[in-house]
Write a protein that holds these residues in place. Structure first.
Motif, PDB file in Angstrom:
ATOM      1  N   ASP A   7       0.808  -1.228   0.000  1.00  0.00           N
ATOM      2  CA  ASP A   7       0.000   0.000   0.000  1.00  0.00           C
ATOM      3  C   ASP A   7       0.840   1.276   0.000  1.00  0.00           C
ATOM      4  N   ILE A   8       2.040   1.206  -0.569  1.00  0.00           N
ATOM      5  CA  ILE A   8       2.929   2.367  -0.637  1.00  0.00           C
ATOM      6  C   ILE A   8       3.198   2.691  -2.105  1.00  0.00           C
ATOM      7  N   PRO A   9       2.450   3.632  -2.675  1.00  0.00           N
ATOM      8  CA  PRO A   9       2.575   3.899  -4.116  1.00  0.00           C
ATOM      9  C   PRO A   9       3.948   4.360  -4.572  1.00  0.00           C
ATOM     10  N   GLY A  10       4.744   4.975  -3.691  1.00  0.00           N
ATOM     11  CA  GLY A  10       5.998   5.572  -4.119  1.00  0.00           C
ATOM     12  C   GLY A  10       7.195   4.649  -4.192  1.00  0.00           C
ATOM     13  N   ILE A  11       7.057   3.371  -3.859  1.00  0.00           N
ATOM     14  CA  ILE A  11       8.223   2.488  -3.856  1.00  0.00           C
ATOM     15  C   ILE A  11       8.709   2.236  -5.273  1.00  0.00           C
ATOM     16  N   THR A  12      10.032   2.365  -5.453  1.00  0.00           N
ATOM     17  CA  THR A  12      10.657   2.103  -6.756  1.00  0.00           C
ATOM     18  C   THR A  12      11.756   1.052  -6.578  1.00  0.00           C
ATOM     19  N   THR A  13      12.262   0.555  -7.699  1.00  0.00           N
ATOM     20  CA  THR A  13      13.384  -0.384  -7.607  1.00  0.00           C
ATOM     21  C   THR A  13      14.601   0.287  -6.965  1.00  0.00           C
ATOM     22  N   ALA A  14      14.749   1.601  -7.154  1.00  0.00           N
ATOM     23  CA  ALA A  14      15.869   2.313  -6.523  1.00  0.00           C
ATOM     24  C   ALA A  14      15.746   2.271  -5.002  1.00  0.00           C
ATOM     25  N   HIS A  15      14.529   2.393  -4.469  1.00  0.00           N
ATOM     26  CA  HIS A  15      14.338   2.300  -3.018  1.00  0.00           C
ATOM     27  C   HIS A  15      14.721   0.913  -2.505  1.00  0.00           C
ATOM     28  N   ILE A  16      14.309  -0.119  -3.219  1.00  0.00           N
ATOM     29  CA  ILE A  16      14.605  -1.490  -2.789  1.00  0.00           C
ATOM     30  C   ILE A  16      16.109  -1.761  -2.891  1.00  0.00           C
ATOM     31  N   ALA A  17      16.723  -1.355  -3.996  1.00  0.00           N
ATOM     32  CA  ALA A  17      18.170  -1.545  -4.148  1.00  0.00           C
ATOM     33  C   ALA A  17      18.927  -0.811  -3.046  1.00  0.00           C
ATOM     34  N   GLY A  18      18.479   0.391  -2.709  1.00  0.00           N
ATOM     35  CA  GLY A  18      19.113   1.149  -1.628  1.00  0.00           C
ATOM     36  C   GLY A  18      18.985   0.453  -0.288  1.00  0.00           C
ATOM     37  N   ALA A  19      17.823  -0.134  -0.031  1.00  0.00           N
ATOM     38  CA  ALA A  19      17.634  -0.863   1.228  1.00  0.00           C
ATOM     39  C   ALA A  19      18.551  -2.082   1.296  1.00  0.00           C
TER      40      ALA A  19
END
Length: 193
Positions: free
Chosen positions: A106-118
């Protein structure tokens, strides 16, 4: 050899009155279920990436495992019983070896860049959280070079502004990194923001 990380997306069957009920009180249960279905499928499409293994954690268990809503080519696991902390702890413990991150849908702003950063943060920390603007969080991840702590997510006040602080407190003595702050959608006002 470094293991490929696993990203787990927690999804619920998008049935009116069963999913996004706080949002449904503001926009109607059918509209909330429709929003969640579209949002979830869009997120799943965006986050498929060869850098990590993508797994769907479904609820309710039997219905979610058989559902035709979710992409058939992605592996699924049942979320199981218990509160959100019980279910996330089970997911963090049960995934294949290597780093694991768990997110909601339910978080519309998540991108692959956010996941890669995490996942980059997990390389330097034992755990990582992606804070949400409301005091909760959109991501929790563990390096998993040691056993998942037995008390993880104990005494967390879910769905409050204390959820992140309580979750961090349950990981005493562990190096924690923080990813970007994002906004989740819990209520009607969150849609316009």
């Amino acid at each position: 050899m470094r293991r490929r990380p696993t990203l787990v997306i927690m999804v619920k069957e998008p049935r009116p009155g069963r999913v996004k009920t706080r949002l449904g009180r503001g926009i109607g249960m059918v509209a909330a279920a429709w929003w969640f279905r579209r949002q979830s499928l869009s997120l799943i499409r965006r986050l498929q990436d060869p850098r990590w293994r993508l797994v769907l954690a479904v609820s309710p268990d039997a219905e979610g495992m058989a559902s035709r809503v979710w992409p058939a080519h992605l592996p699924r696991v049942p979320q199981g019983a218990g509160d959100l902390g019980d279910r996330m702890a089970r997911l963090l413990r049960s995934m294949p070896p290597g780093p694991v991150a768990v997110i909601g849908a339910d978080i519309p702003g998540i991108t692959t860049a956010h996941i890669a950063g995490a996942f980059r943060l997990i390389q330097r920390h034992d755990a990582v959280f992606g804070p949400a603007e409301d005091g909760g969080y959109w991501l929790v991840g563990l390096k998993r070079t040691a056993a998942v702590p037995a008390g993880i997510f104990g005494d967390v006040r879910w769905s409050t502004e204390h959820a992140l602080a309580d979750s961090v407190a349950s990981l005493e003595g562990i190096r924690i990194g923080y990813a970007a702050v994002l906004r989740d959608v819990d209520e009607a006002a969150d849609l316009s923001a």
